[in-house]
Design a protein around this motif. Structure first.
Motif, PDB file in Angstrom:
ATOM      1  N   ILE A 179       0.842  -1.196   0.000  1.00 15.15           N
ATOM      2  CA  ILE A 179       0.000   0.000   0.000  1.00 15.15           C
ATOM      3  C   ILE A 179       0.878   1.247   0.000  1.00 15.15           C
ATOM      4  O   ILE A 179       1.801   1.371   0.807  1.00 15.15           O
ATOM      5  CB  ILE A 179      -0.908   0.009   1.248  1.00 15.15           C
ATOM      6  CG1 ILE A 179      -1.921  -1.135   1.160  1.00 15.15           C
ATOM      7  CG2 ILE A 179      -1.621   1.348   1.410  1.00 15.15           C
ATOM      8  CD1 ILE A 179      -2.713  -1.321   2.440  1.00 15.15           C
ATOM      9  N   THR A 180       0.586   2.164  -0.919  1.00 19.11           N
ATOM     10  CA  THR A 180       1.242   3.475  -0.917  1.00 19.11           C
ATOM     11  C   THR A 180       0.236   4.516  -0.441  1.00 19.11           C
ATOM     12  O   THR A 180      -0.955   4.224  -0.273  1.00 19.11           O
ATOM     13  CB  THR A 180       1.733   3.859  -2.320  1.00 19.11           C
ATOM     14  OG1 THR A 180       0.593   4.139  -3.151  1.00 19.11           O
ATOM     15  CG2 THR A 180       2.556   2.745  -2.950  1.00 19.11           C
ATOM     16  N   GLU A 181       0.704   5.738  -0.256  1.00 18.62           N
ATOM     17  CA  GLU A 181      -0.194   6.800   0.189  1.00 18.62           C
ATOM     18  C   GLU A 181      -1.221   7.172  -0.871  1.00 18.62           C
ATOM     19  O   GLU A 181      -2.258   7.777  -0.573  1.00 18.62           O
ATOM     20  CB  GLU A 181       0.612   8.049   0.579  1.00 18.62           C
ATOM     21  CG  GLU A 181       1.393   7.928   1.866  1.00 18.62           C
ATOM     22  CD  GLU A 181       2.678   7.107   1.736  1.00 18.62           C
ATOM     23  OE1 GLU A 181       3.358   6.897   2.752  1.00 18.62           O
ATOM     24  OE2 GLU A 181       3.005   6.676   0.602  1.00 18.62           O
ATOM     25  N   GLU A 182      -0.956   6.770  -2.131  1.00 18.13           N
ATOM     26  CA  GLU A 182      -1.895   7.061  -3.224  1.00 18.13           C
ATOM     27  C   GLU A 182      -2.902   5.933  -3.445  1.00 18.13           C
ATOM     28  O   GLU A 182      -3.814   6.049  -4.275  1.00 18.13           O
ATOM     29  CB  GLU A 182      -1.131   7.312  -4.531  1.00 18.13           C
ATOM     30  CG  GLU A 182      -0.438   8.672  -4.592  1.00 18.13           C
ATOM     31  CD  GLU A 182       0.749   8.756  -3.646  1.00 18.13           C
ATOM     32  OE1 GLU A 182       1.505   7.760  -3.563  1.00 18.13           O
ATOM     33  OE2 GLU A 182       0.904   9.793  -2.983  1.00 18.13           O
ATOM     34  N   THR A 183      -2.748   4.837  -2.712  1.00 19.83           N
ATOM     35  CA  THR A 183      -3.709   3.739  -2.834  1.00 19.83           C
ATOM     36  C   THR A 183      -5.111   4.242  -2.489  1.00 19.83           C
ATOM     37  O   THR A 183      -5.294   4.953  -1.491  1.00 19.83           O
ATOM     38  CB  THR A 183      -3.333   2.587  -1.891  1.00 19.83           C
ATOM     39  OG1 THR A 183      -2.032   2.074  -2.267  1.00 19.83           O
ATOM     40  CG2 THR A 183      -4.350   1.454  -1.970  1.00 19.83           C
ATOM     41  N   THR A 184      -6.083   3.881  -3.298  1.00 19.48           N
ATOM     42  CA  THR A 184      -7.453   4.327  -3.068  1.00 19.48           C
ATOM     43  C   THR A 184      -7.959   3.833  -1.725  1.00 19.48           C
ATOM     44  O   THR A 184      -7.786   2.661  -1.368  1.00 19.48           O
ATOM     45  CB  THR A 184      -8.389   3.815  -4.187  1.00 19.48           C
ATOM     46  OG1 THR A 184      -7.897   4.276  -5.442  1.00 19.48           O
ATOM     47  CG2 THR A 184      -9.806   4.331  -3.977  1.00 19.48           C
ATOM     48  N   GLN A 185      -8.599   4.726  -0.983  1.00 19.46           N
ATOM     49  CA  GLN A 185      -9.139   4.374   0.334  1.00 19.46           C
ATOM     50  C   GLN A 185     -10.584   3.914   0.195  1.00 19.46           C
ATOM     51  O   GLN A 185     -11.474   4.700  -0.089  1.00 19.46           O
ATOM     52  CB  GLN A 185      -9.069   5.582   1.276  1.00 19.46           C
ATOM     53  CG  GLN A 185      -7.642   5.997   1.613  1.00 19.46           C
ATOM     54  CD  GLN A 185      -7.635   7.205   2.528  1.00 19.46           C
ATOM     55  OE1 GLN A 185      -7.976   8.296   2.125  1.00 19.46           O
ATOM     56  NE2 GLN A 185      -7.251   6.996   3.776  1.00 19.46           N
ATOM     57  N   VAL A 186     -10.779   2.612   0.402  1.00 16.32           N
ATOM     58  CA  VAL A 186     -12.123   2.038   0.348  1.00 16.32           C
ATOM     59  C   VAL A 186     -12.297   1.132   1.559  1.00 16.32           C
ATOM     60  O   VAL A 186     -12.282  -0.092   1.445  1.00 16.32           O
ATOM     61  CB  VAL A 186     -12.353   1.248  -0.958  1.00 16.32           C
ATOM     62  CG1 VAL A 186     -13.832   0.856  -1.078  1.00 16.32           C
ATOM     63  CG2 VAL A 186     -11.926   2.047  -2.184  1.00 16.32           C
ATOM     64  N   PRO A 187     -12.466   1.709   2.751  1.00 17.04           N
ATOM     65  CA  PRO A 187     -12.582   0.885   3.956  1.00 17.04           C
ATOM     66  C   PRO A 187     -13.820   0.002   3.909  1.00 17.04           C
ATOM     67  O   PRO A 187     -14.871   0.415   3.423  1.00 17.04           O
ATOM     68  CB  PRO A 187     -12.677   1.915   5.083  1.00 17.04           C
ATOM     69  CG  PRO A 187     -13.149   3.165   4.423  1.00 17.04           C
ATOM     70  CD  PRO A 187     -12.587   3.142   3.041  1.00 17.04           C
ATOM     71  N   ILE A 188     -13.692  -1.232   4.420  1.00 19.12           N
ATOM     72  CA  ILE A 188     -14.812  -2.171   4.360  1.00 19.12           C
ATOM     73  C   ILE A 188     -15.445  -2.413   5.735  1.00 19.12           C
ATOM     74  O   ILE A 188     -16.333  -3.223   5.869  1.00 19.12           O
ATOM     75  CB  ILE A 188     -14.369  -3.521   3.750  1.00 19.12           C
ATOM     76  CG1 ILE A 188     -13.353  -4.217   4.666  1.00 19.12           C
ATOM     77  CG2 ILE A 188     -13.834  -3.335   2.347  1.00 19.12           C
ATOM     78  CD1 ILE A 188     -13.015  -5.635   4.231  1.00 19.12           C
TER      79      ILE A 188
END
Length: 388
Positions: A179-188
Motif C-alpha cells: 500500500i502506498t499513500e496514493e492507494t485508493t481508500q475504500v474501507p470495508i
C-alpha cells in the motif's frame, strides 16, 4: 498602598467616601456603626474577588509560551500508543499536556510518566472527554499549545462492528500490494470508515487554514518501551476485541484458555491474514519526526510500517517462542470486517522524513512486550520484579 497604622495630629470633619458610585459616610466617624459594617462588607467582597481572580488566572508554565520549549497536547495520552508517545516527547525535552477520559487509557501510565518527569512545567494531566465541547474550549483557553498529537480513539476492529463510531485503517482491501499513500481508500468496516471521515474533515479544514497537518496511517502496533516502564493494558471487557499480541499474552499467562485465530481460508500462503506489524517505539519516532518536519499551510500524509507482511500463523509461532509457552490455538471462522492482506510501502516517509523502522524483529518485539506483561500481571497495578 496606604499605611493603616498612621496617626493624625488634628481632627477632621466628617466626609463621604465614594466607592463604585455609591456614597458611604466616613467609617472613622465616631459612633457610625452602619458605615463600619458597610465598609467591612465591601472590603471583604473586594478581597474575595481578588482571590478568585488570582486563583483562576494564575499563570503556569503550561499557560505561557517559553522560548525554546514546544508544548504538545497529547490526546489519549494515557493509552497504549499515547503514553509511549508522551514518554518520547518528554525525553526529548518537550512540554506535554495529556487529555484523556480514561475509557481506554490507564491512570497508572500517567503516574509513571509523572514520576519519571517530576519537574514543574514538564507534564500535566487533564481528565476530560473530547466530546465535551465546553471542556475542550476551556482546555485551549487555559493552555498555550504549540502542537497536538491525537491518539484518542476507539480503535478495535471487532468492537467497531458492534459500535460503528470509532476509527482506524482506511485502505480497505486494495487490489495491489504494498500500500502506498496514493492507494485508493475504500474501507470495508466501520473501523476504517470513521478514520477516513476524520481525515476528510482535516483535509477540508486545511484548505482554509495555515495550520501544519501531518496524517500518519499506521498498521498493527506491537511491542512496548524497551526499558520496561510502559506497556499495553486494555480494559478486561475488551480483551476479545483487542490486538493479537494481547490475545497471545493472555493465553500465555492463562488468563484465557487459548488463542482464537479467526479465519483460515484467506487467499494467502497459509490461509491466515497477513499484516504489517510496527513496533510502538518506531511508531512514536515517526510521530516526533513528523512534528519536527511539519510545515504551516501544508499537509503531509505518510504510511508508517515496516513494508513487510507477516501472517497470523507466523505471528503466533513468534509469540510462542517469545513467551516460551506452547499456546493452545483454536481456529475459527472469519471475523467480520477483516482484510486478507495489508502491508505498507514506507518509501515516502523514508525519503521525506528520514524515518525507517528499526525494531523489525517480530519475535524480539514480542519478547520485550512479554517481559512487561509478566512484570505487571495486574496491568498498571502493583508491579512485580522485572524478569528477563
Amino acid at each position: 498602598m496606604q499605611s493603616i497604622g498612621r496617626t493624625r495630629t488634628q481632627s477632621r470633619p466628617s466626609r463621604s467616601v465614594n466607592l463604585g458610585g455609591m456614597d458611604y459616610p466616613d467609617p472613622k466617624r465616631k459612633g457610625n456603626f452602619v458605615g463600619k459594617v458597610a465598609l467591612a462588607a465591601i472590603m471583604t467582597t473586594v478581597c474575595i474577588l481578588v482571590l478568585k481572580k488570582s486563583s483562576f488566572n494564575y499563570a503556569t508554565p503550561f499557560s505561557m509560551r517559553e522560548e525554546g520549549v514546544t508544548h504538545v497536547l497529547v490526546t489519549g495520552g494515557a493509552g497504549y500508543i499515547g503514553s509511549h508517545a508522551t514518554l518520547r516527547l518528554l525525553k526529548d525535552g518537550y512540554r506535554v499536556t495529556i487529555v484523556d477520559n480514561l475509557s481506554r487509557g490507564n491512570i497508572g501510565a500517567v503516574k509513571i510518566l509523572q514520576e519519571l518527569f517530576p519537574e514543574p512545567g514538564r507534564l500535566q494531566f487533564i481528565y476530560a472527554d473530547l466530546g465535551d465541547a465546553k471542556a475542550v474550549n476551556k482546555i485551549f483557553a487555559e493552555n498555550a499549545f504549540d502542537a497536538v498529537m491525537h491518539f484518542a480513539a476507539v480503535a478495535y476492529v471487532g468492537e467497531s462492528t458492534m459500535y460503528p463510531l470509532n476509527t482506524c485503517a482506511t485502505y480497505g482491501e486494495p487490489e495491489k500490494m504494498p500500500i502506498t499513500e496514493e492507494t485508493t481508500q475504500v474501507p470495508i468496516n466501520p473501523y476504517g470508515k470513521a478514520k477516513k471521515m476524520a481525515e476528510d474533515m482535516i483535509l477540508d479544514f486545511s484548505k482554509t487554514s495555515d495550520m501544519a497537518v501531518m496524517i500518519l496511517r499506521y498498521f498493527n502496533v506491537i511491542g512496548s518501551d524497551p526499558e520496561g516502564r510502559l506497556g499495553e493494558s486494555p480494559p478486561p471487557e475488551l480483551r476479545e476485541h483487542g490486538r493479537i499480541s494481547g490475545a497471545c499474552f493472555d493465553a500465555a499467562r492463562g488468563i484465557m484458555p487459548g488463542l482464537k485465530v479467526k479465519g483460515t481460508d484467506y487467499k494467502t500462503h497459509d490461509g491466515t491474514c497477513i499484516r504489517d506489524y510496527i513496533d510502538v517505539t518506531d511508531l512514536v519516532d515517526a510521530h516526533v519526526k513528523a512534528l519536527e518536519k511539519a510545515v504551516p499551510g501544508k499537509v503531509g500524509i505518510y504510511n508508517v510500517g515496516t513494508g513487510k507482511g507477516r501472517s497470523v500463523k507466523e505471528f503466533v509461532e513468534a509469540c510462542k517462542k517469545a513467551t516460551g509457552v506452547d499456546i493452545k490455538v483454536d481456529y475459527l471462522p472469519r471475523r467480520p470486517g477483516d482484510y486478507a492482506e495489508v502491508f505498507s510501502d514506507p518509501s515516502k516517509i523514508r525519503n521525506e522524513l528520514n524515518w525507517t523502522a528499526r525494531y523489525t524483529d517480530l519475535q524480539q518485539s514480542l519478547k520485550v512486550a512479554w517481559r512487561w506483561q509478566k512484570a505487571h500481571r495486574d496491568g498498571y497495578g502493583t508491579p512485580s520484579v522485572m524478569a528477563s
